[in-house]
Write a protein that holds these residues in place. Structure first.
Motif, short mmCIF file in Angstrom:
data_model
loop_
_atom_site.label_atom_id
_atom_site.label_comp_id
_atom_site.label_asym_id
_atom_site.label_seq_id
_atom_site.Cartn_x
_atom_site.Cartn_y
_atom_site.Cartn_z
N MET A 1 49.70 39.00 35.28
CA MET A 1 48.85 37.93 35.75
C MET A 1 49.33 36.63 35.12
SD MET A 1 44.73 37.35 35.35
CE MET A 1 44.30 38.80 36.26
N ALA A 2 49.48 35.60 35.91
CA ALA A 2 49.88 34.28 35.43
C ALA A 2 48.74 33.68 34.61
CB ALA A 2 50.21 33.38 36.61
N PRO A 3 49.05 32.68 33.79
CA PRO A 3 47.98 32.07 32.99
C PRO A 3 46.87 31.52 33.89
CG PRO A 3 50.12 31.08 32.49
CD PRO A 3 50.33 32.05 33.60
N ILE A 4 45.65 31.73 33.45
CA ILE A 4 44.50 31.24 34.20
C ILE A 4 44.24 29.82 33.76
CG2 ILE A 4 42.03 31.56 34.56
CD1 ILE A 4 42.53 34.37 34.96
N GLU A 5 44.15 28.91 34.73
CA GLU A 5 44.02 27.49 34.42
C GLU A 5 42.57 27.03 34.40
OE1 GLU A 5 46.45 25.57 37.34
OE2 GLU A 5 48.10 26.92 36.93
N ALA A 6 41.64 27.89 34.73
CA ALA A 6 40.22 27.50 34.76
C ALA A 6 39.62 27.62 33.36
CB ALA A 6 39.45 28.39 35.73
N LYS A 7 38.37 27.21 33.26
CA LYS A 7 37.64 27.40 32.01
C LYS A 7 37.68 28.89 31.68
CE LYS A 7 34.43 23.76 33.20
NZ LYS A 7 33.06 23.44 33.58
N PRO A 8 37.70 29.25 30.39
CA PRO A 8 37.77 30.67 30.06
C PRO A 8 36.53 31.45 30.49
CG PRO A 8 37.59 29.32 28.08
CD PRO A 8 37.73 28.40 29.23
N LYS A 64 42.45 42.18 39.16
CA LYS A 64 43.81 42.14 38.64
C LYS A 64 44.82 41.53 39.62
CE LYS A 64 44.60 46.89 39.99
NZ LYS A 64 44.73 48.26 39.53
N GLN A 65 44.43 41.33 40.88
CA GLN A 65 45.33 40.72 41.86
C GLN A 65 45.37 39.20 41.75
OE1 GLN A 65 43.71 43.32 45.31
NE2 GLN A 65 45.68 42.52 46.01
N ILE A 66 44.52 38.61 40.95
CA ILE A 66 44.51 37.15 40.80
C ILE A 66 45.74 36.72 40.03
CG2 ILE A 66 43.32 35.17 39.80
CD1 ILE A 66 40.69 36.65 40.26
N GLU A 67 46.49 35.81 40.62
CA GLU A 67 47.67 35.24 39.97
C GLU A 67 47.33 33.91 39.30
OE1 GLU A 67 50.88 36.33 39.66
OE2 GLU A 67 50.25 38.24 40.49
N THR A 68 46.59 33.05 40.02
CA THR A 68 46.23 31.73 39.51
C THR A 68 44.77 31.47 39.87
OG1 THR A 68 48.47 30.94 39.91
CG2 THR A 68 46.79 29.27 39.53
N LEU A 69 44.06 30.88 38.92
CA LEU A 69 42.66 30.57 39.14
C LEU A 69 42.39 29.19 38.55
CD1 LEU A 69 39.71 31.43 39.80
CD2 LEU A 69 39.65 32.54 37.57
N ASP A 70 41.97 28.25 39.41
CA ASP A 70 41.58 26.94 38.88
C ASP A 70 40.21 26.58 39.43
OD1 ASP A 70 41.93 25.79 41.44
OD2 ASP A 70 43.99 25.20 41.00
N GLU A 71 39.80 25.33 39.30
CA GLU A 71 38.43 24.93 39.64
C GLU A 71 38.06 25.16 41.11
OE1 GLU A 71 36.05 24.00 37.53
OE2 GLU A 71 37.46 24.30 35.88
N GLN A 72 39.01 25.01 42.03
CA GLN A 72 38.70 25.13 43.46
C GLN A 72 39.51 26.19 44.19
OE1 GLN A 72 36.21 23.47 44.95
NE2 GLN A 72 35.74 22.63 42.94
N ARG A 73 40.52 26.73 43.56
CA ARG A 73 41.50 27.55 44.26
C ARG A 73 41.79 28.84 43.49
NH1 ARG A 73 46.21 25.74 47.54
NH2 ARG A 73 47.83 27.27 47.20
#
Length: 190
Positions: A1-8, A64-73
């Motif tokens: 999984m790539a680093p998650i960019e959203a709030k922890p 576990k399929q999430i690669e990137t997670l940010d505020e809207q996407r």
């Protein structure tokens, strides 16, 4: 999984409605409509999305399929499964889909109803639910204050309910004053 960019830590109600895209093609897959949770493990197992209001095909993705997670996407590895139980290993007794409104009553082990769960917060990288937000039952003219209910305080859970130890009720209720009033004095007290 790539680093998650959203709030922890995320809240259920802020996760719904986010746009989902395929990582490889950047093709839009829809908006999040459901979170799938396990009430005994206190985990978000995955989510479902629809491409539009008229789209009858619900696509489900494991957490576990999430690669990137940010505020809207949200970007996912694009291999959805139409039926959630195939991908999420849902237990029919403890797994449930959560939409806008949570229908989870909170009870003590003795059967006293304490209130309703209105939301929950979870770890964005693991899906572990940290806290549930409890709106305790109050008198009609009082506005309930939300109480953080740690997932570690929950002893059991199932479709529509969570159970906490009996001692938790004492933490919610203020100590009653012993007034020692006679019955005729109660009728005239204002």
């Amino acid at each position: 999984m790539a680093p998650i960019e959203a709030k922890p830590t995320l809240q259920h109600n802020t996760f719904l409605g986010r746009q989902v895209f395929a990582t490889q093609s950047d093709h839009p897959l829809g908006q999040v409509t459901d979170l799938w949770i396990d009430l005994r493990q206190h985990r978000v197992l995955g989510f479902s999305c629809r491409a539009g209001f008229w789209d009858l095909c619900l696509q489900t993705y494991a957490w576990k399929q999430i690669e990137t997670l940010d505020e809207q996407r949200i970007e996912v590895q694009s291999s959805p499964v139409v039926h959630p139980t195939l991908i999420l290993s849902l237990n029919a007794e403890t797994g449930m889909a959560v939409r806008e409104r949570l229908d989870l009553g909170v009870w003590t082990q003795q059967g006293d109803r304490l209130g309703e769960i209105t939301d929950f917060s979870f770890n964005a990288s693991t899906g572990t639910i940290d806290y549930y937000f409890l709106a305790p039952h109050t008198k009609r003219d009082q506005t309930p204050e939300l109480i953080y209910l740690a997932s570690s305080m929950i002893v059991d859970g199932g479709q529509g309910w969570l159970q906490v130890p009996d001692q938790y009720k004492q933490q919610l209720e203020p100590e009653a004053k012993n007034l020692n009033l006679l019955p005729w004095q109660v009728a005239f007290a204002s």
